[in-house]
Design a protein around this motif. Structure first.
Motif, short mmCIF file in Angstrom:
data_model
loop_
_atom_site.label_atom_id
_atom_site.label_comp_id
_atom_site.label_asym_id
_atom_site.label_seq_id
_atom_site.Cartn_x
_atom_site.Cartn_y
_atom_site.Cartn_z
N HIS A 165 0.81 -1.22 0.00
CA HIS A 165 0.00 0.00 0.00
C HIS A 165 0.84 1.27 0.00
CE1 HIS A 165 -3.64 -2.32 0.15
NE2 HIS A 165 -2.99 -3.12 0.98
N CYS A 175 -7.54 1.49 -4.83
CA CYS A 175 -7.16 0.24 -4.16
C CYS A 175 -8.24 -0.14 -3.14
CB CYS A 175 -5.83 0.47 -3.46
SG CYS A 175 -5.21 -0.94 -2.54
N CYS A 177 -7.88 -0.50 -0.16
CA CYS A 177 -7.66 0.25 1.08
C CYS A 177 -8.25 1.65 1.02
CB CYS A 177 -6.17 0.31 1.41
SG CYS A 177 -5.26 1.45 0.36
N CYS A 182 -1.94 2.32 -5.25
CA CYS A 182 -1.01 1.55 -4.42
C CYS A 182 -0.23 0.53 -5.27
CB CYS A 182 -1.77 0.75 -3.36
SG CYS A 182 -2.59 1.77 -2.14
ZN LIG Z 1 -3.88 0.21 -1.00
#
Ligand SMILES: [Zn+2]
Length: 301
Positions: A165, A175, A177, A182
């Protein structure tokens, strides 16, 4: 002979291993994991598996010297608490305390699974003999861990590291996240398959094999992948200057064609222009178990 237990708890199964003094697995077993039964019953079942392995291998339970548990998620290593493991639906679970009920008087430790894999490679695999080293696991996501100055690095706040990440392109795809671009968005199996599909490739292995045979479509996908991954690794080497980098996961089995290309590109792109050693990880699916068992015994050294 003393031995130690290593558990690797995953979203669909639990791997249980018995390791000897040299961290070799004497015996192992994979059982199903179902988050519906909750952590108390899960731990009960894990203990049951150990009892079965001990009986099957004619061992003595009194010879267990340590128990280690690896889980995917954030972990309070010092207190043995799983803070969040979303795949397992374990939140603020005191796993070592519960496990200790079954193993009184024996040290029980908890570790993040990526850190466990890194520690396993450090103790007995591809990173053995190096005091500053990195593991990157290239799968559906990207995990990894660090050995710094001869110790597993657990992070300043106990979170370990998330090399997947680190941002490679802030305008890149979103992503999982929640952040754009990332490393994980450019270097996973998912990326390769997405690129391979329009060209008729449905498996990573097919892309690699075709690239080896110089099929132009596959060569261009493979080269772009190497560009992505080498940029990612070069950024990490600039920060850490590791002696060696091991790659795990399916892609890591691509062989020399991947490693030679990567080493060349990483050398070009790194600040130090150094020929960093990049090698395949050695422990495969056993890494979590071996690392958990080894960590339980050595507490990170
Ligand atoms: Zn990420």
């Amino acid at each position: 002979m003393s031995f130690r237990i290593g558990f690797d708890v995953g979203g669909t199964n639990i791997k249980t291993g018995i390791a000897d003094d040299d961290f070799n697995l004497v015996s192992k077993k994979t059982t199903a994991f179902s988050k519906e039964i909750g952590y108390v019953n899960t731990i009960k079942a894990m203990h049951q598996t150990v009892m079965e392995l001990i009986a099957e291998n004619d061992l003595n339970g009194k010879d267990i010297s340590a128990v280690g548990i690896a889980v995917p998620g954030s972990v309070d290593v010092r207190n043995g608490v799983v803070i969040h493991a979303y795949n397992l639906d374990f939140h603020n679970v005191h796993m070592t305390e519960e496990m200790s009920r079954y193993f009184p008087g024996i040290p029980v430790t908890l570790i993040n699974d990526a850190n466990a894999a890194t520690f396993a490679e450090f103790k007995t695999g591809a990173l053995k003999g190096y005091d500053n080293a990195m593991l990157l696991t290239l799968g559906t996501g990207i995990g990894g861990g660090l050995i710094l100055n001869g110790r597993l690095f657990n992070g300043g706040l106990g979170n370990g590291v998330e090399p997947g990440h680190v941002v490679l392109d802030r305008t890149g795809p979103l992503c999982t996240c929640g952040i754009r671009g990332c490393i994980e968005e450019f270097c996973t199996v998912r990326w390769l398959l997405q690129k391979g599909k329009p060209a008729g490739y449905t498996e990573v292995k097919d892309i690699i094999d075709a690239a080896r045979k110089n099929e132009p479509g596959a060569v261009s996908i493979f080269n772009e992948y190497v560009e992505n991954l080498s940029s990612a690794i070069a950024s990490l080497t600039n920060l850490l200057d590791p002696e060696i980098i091991a790659l795990g996961g399916g892609i890591s089995l691509a062989g020399e064609v991947l490693y030679l290309a990567l080493e060349e590109k990483v050398e070009q792109k790194s600040f130090f222009k150094y020929p960093y050693k990049i090698v395949p990880a050695q422990l495969g699916n056993d890494a979590g178990m071996v690392g958990a068992a080894a960590y339980a015994f050595t507490r990170g050294f």
